[in-house]
Design a protein around this motif. Structure first.
Motif, short mmCIF file in Angstrom:
data_model
loop_
_atom_site.label_atom_id
_atom_site.label_comp_id
_atom_site.label_asym_id
_atom_site.label_seq_id
_atom_site.Cartn_x
_atom_site.Cartn_y
_atom_site.Cartn_z
N LYS A 82 0.72 -1.04 -0.05
CA LYS A 82 -0.08 -0.20 0.02
C LYS A 82 0.73 1.14 -0.03
N ASN A 83 2.02 1.28 0.82
CA ASN A 83 2.83 2.37 0.93
C ASN A 83 3.71 2.77 -0.28
N THR A 84 3.96 1.73 -0.86
CA THR A 84 4.78 1.65 -2.20
C THR A 84 3.89 2.37 -3.37
N LEU A 85 2.54 1.64 -3.56
CA LEU A 85 1.88 2.10 -4.68
C LEU A 85 1.24 3.67 -4.24
N LEU A 86 1.21 3.86 -2.91
CA LEU A 86 0.49 5.43 -2.77
C LEU A 86 1.82 6.21 -3.05
N TYR A 87 3.17 5.85 -2.65
CA TYR A 87 4.24 6.75 -2.90
C TYR A 87 4.47 6.87 -4.46
N VAL A 88 4.09 5.77 -5.27
CA VAL A 88 4.33 6.07 -6.72
C VAL A 88 3.18 6.82 -7.28
N PHE A 89 2.04 6.82 -7.07
CA PHE A 89 0.93 7.53 -7.53
C PHE A 89 0.89 9.19 -6.92
N ILE A 90 1.73 9.33 -5.93
CA ILE A 90 1.96 10.67 -5.45
C ILE A 90 2.99 11.35 -6.10
N THR A 91 4.14 10.95 -5.95
CA THR A 91 5.46 11.21 -6.52
C THR A 91 5.52 11.38 -7.94
N VAL A 92 5.13 10.34 -8.62
CA VAL A 92 5.38 10.54 -10.09
C VAL A 92 4.77 11.66 -10.74
N PRO A 93 3.52 11.89 -10.70
CA PRO A 93 2.91 13.01 -11.55
C PRO A 93 3.42 14.41 -11.03
N ALA A 169 3.93 11.99 4.18
CA ALA A 169 4.19 13.36 3.43
C ALA A 169 5.41 13.65 3.52
N ALA A 170 6.26 13.39 4.56
CA ALA A 170 7.74 13.68 4.64
C ALA A 170 8.31 12.94 3.53
N LEU A 171 8.09 11.80 3.45
CA LEU A 171 8.70 10.84 2.32
C LEU A 171 8.58 11.45 0.90
N CYS A 172 7.22 11.72 0.64
CA CYS A 172 6.74 12.27 -0.52
C CYS A 172 7.49 13.38 -0.85
N SER A 235 11.62 3.71 -11.00
CA SER A 235 12.30 4.20 -9.68
C SER A 235 11.50 4.52 -8.39
N ALA A 236 10.46 4.74 -8.70
CA ALA A 236 9.76 5.12 -7.26
C ALA A 236 9.12 3.81 -6.74
N SER A 237 9.05 2.78 -7.54
CA SER A 237 8.64 1.68 -7.01
C SER A 237 9.70 0.93 -6.22
N LYS A 238 11.04 1.42 -6.25
CA LYS A 238 12.16 0.83 -5.56
C LYS A 238 12.47 1.70 -4.28
N ALA A 254 6.85 3.95 14.33
CA ALA A 254 6.04 2.98 14.69
C ALA A 254 6.00 1.85 13.64
N ARG A 255 7.02 1.93 13.04
CA ARG A 255 7.06 0.86 11.69
C ARG A 255 5.80 0.99 10.68
N SER A 256 5.61 2.15 10.51
CA SER A 256 4.25 2.30 9.73
C SER A 256 4.69 2.67 8.19
N LEU A 257 5.91 2.68 7.99
CA LEU A 257 6.11 3.17 6.49
C LEU A 257 7.12 2.28 5.84
N TYR A 258 6.71 0.84 6.06
CA TYR A 258 7.41 -0.24 5.12
C TYR A 258 7.05 -0.06 3.61
N THR A 259 8.15 0.13 2.95
CA THR A 259 8.02 -0.12 1.44
C THR A 259 8.53 -1.51 0.93
N VAL A 260 8.23 -1.99 -0.17
CA VAL A 260 8.47 -3.43 -0.61
C VAL A 260 10.00 -3.62 -0.62
#
Length: 306
Positions: A82-93, A169-172, A235-238, A254-260
Motif C-alpha cells: 500500500k505504501n509503495t503504490l501510494l508513494y508512486v501515485f503521489i510522487t510520479v505525477p 508526506a515527509a517521504l513524498c 524508480s519510485a517503486s524501488k 512505529a514501523r508504519s512506513l514499510y516499502t516493498v
C-alpha cells in the motif's frame, strides 16, 4: 543507391572470423551481465519457491508456494504494498510536472541560468546519506526550517518524522525533490531537440505562450514525457534510501512506513528469511512489469509525435 546497399549486404558472408571476432569484443559485457543481472534474477525466481530454505548450506525441503502464503498473510508486507503504490501515485505525477516546469524555465535564456541549473542538479551528484541528514534537520518538528516557514504563514507545524500520519508526506516531499534532477535533464534534452521554427510559425499565427506550450511543446515532447513517467514509476517503486536515512534504518515511526524494497531488505539481511525476501522481490518485479505494460499501452494512445 538503395539497391546497391542491398547488393553489398547480400555479398557479406558469415565466416568463423566474422562471428567470433564481434563475440570476443562483447564477451566481457555479456559475462558481467550474466553474472550480476541475469543469474541473480533466475536465482531469485527459483529461491522464492524453496520451502525451509537454508541459505548457508544451500538446501531446502521441498518446492511450493509456502513463501507466497506467508507473504500475503503478513500485515507488514501488505502495508508495504500500500505504501509503495501510494508513494508512486503521489510522487510520479507531481515530480514530473515540476520537472517539466523547471526544464521549461531553464531552457529559456534567463539571467544566472547556470546558478539555477547547478542548484537543480545538485542532488544528482550529492551523497544520498548527506542529503538525507540535511532533510532530517529540515523536517525536525522543534527547530526544522520547514515548520518555521509554515509558522510564518500561519500554519501549524507537523510532526514529520514522529507521527505515522505525517511520515508519508515527509517521504513524498523528499522523494519529489530527489527525482527532479534526472527528469529535468531528460526534459531539457527533449526541449532542445524541438525545432524553433514551430514556435516561430505559432507566434505568426498569434499563439500566446500558453497556447504554444499546449499546441507545440507538449505534442512534440510527448515521447520524452512518456519516457520520464516510465522511468520514474520504476524508480519510485524501488524506494528505499529515503526511508532508511530519514528514520535511522527503521521503516518509519512505529514501523508504519514499510516499502516493498525495505521489506525485502529486512527479510533478507535482518531476519534471514531468504525465501520470503525472494518471493517479495518477485512480487515487486511483477507489479513493476504490469505498470510498465500499462504505460506502454497508454503511450501508444497519447504520444503524438515520434
Amino acid at each position: 543507391m538503395r539497391k546497391d546497399v542491398q547488393d553489398r549486404r547480400s555479398d557479406v558472408q558469415i565466416t568463423p572470423r566474422t562471428f567470433w571476432e564481434p563475440a570476443l569484443y562483447a564477451a566481457p559485457f555479456l559475462l558481467v551481465c550474466m553474472t550480476f543481472v541475469i543469474w541473480p534474477v533466475i536465482n531469485v525466481f527459483f529461491t522464492s519457491f524453496y520451502e525451509n530454505y537454508d541459505f548457508i548450506n544451500n538446501t531446502y525441503e521441498s518446492i511450493g508456494f509456502e513463501s507466497f502464503k506467508q507473504l500475503f498473510s503478513d500485515r507488514y508486507f501488505l502495508s508495504s504494498l500500500k505504501n509503495t503504490l501510494l508513494y508512486v501515485f503521489i510522487t510520479v505525477p507531481i515530480s514530473t510536472a515540476f520537472a517539466l516546469l523547471f526544464a521549461s524555465l531553464l531552457n529559456q535564456k534567463i539571467k544566472a541560468g547556470g546558478i539555477f541549473q547547478t542548484a537543480y542538479f545538485l542532488p544528482l551528484v550529492t551523497s544520498s546519506i548527506a542529503i538525507g541528514l540535511v532533510w532530517k534537520y529540515m523536517f525536525n518538528a522543534d527547530y526544522g526550517v520547514i515548520n518555521s516557514i509554515m509558522n510564518m504563514f500561519g500554519f501549524s507545524g507537523l510532526e514529520w518524522l514522529r507521527q505515522p500520519d505525517d511520515a508519508m508526506a515527509a517521504l513524498c516531499v523528499f522523494g519529489i525533490w530527489r527525482a527532479l534532477p534526472t527528469s529535468i535533464i531528460m526534459f531539457m534534452s527533449g526541449l532542445q531537440a524541438i525545432d524553433t521554427r514551430y514556435y516561430i510559425a505559432a507566434r505568426l499565427d498569434g499563439a500566446g505562450s500558453f497556447k504554444q506550450f499546449r499546441r507545440v511543446t507538449l505534442p512534440l515532447l510527448s515521447p520524452t514525457l512518456a519516457l520520464v513517467i516510465c522511468t520514474r514509476v520504476i524508480s519510485a517503486s524501488k524506494v528505499f534510501n529515503e526511508v532508511f536515512v530519514l528514520w535511522n534504518s527503521e521503516p518509519g515511526p512505529a514501523r508504519s512506513l514499510y516499502t516493498v524494497v525495505f521489506y525485502i531488505y529486512e527479510s533478507f539481511f535482518v531476519n534471514w528469511k531468504i525465501g520470503l525476501a525472494s518471493a517479495a522481490a518477485l512480487v515487486l518485479f511483477g507489479i513493476v512489469f504490469i505498470l510498465t505494460l500499462v504505460q506502454l499501452f497508454v503511450q501508444k494512445k497519447l504520444v503524438f509525435y515520434k
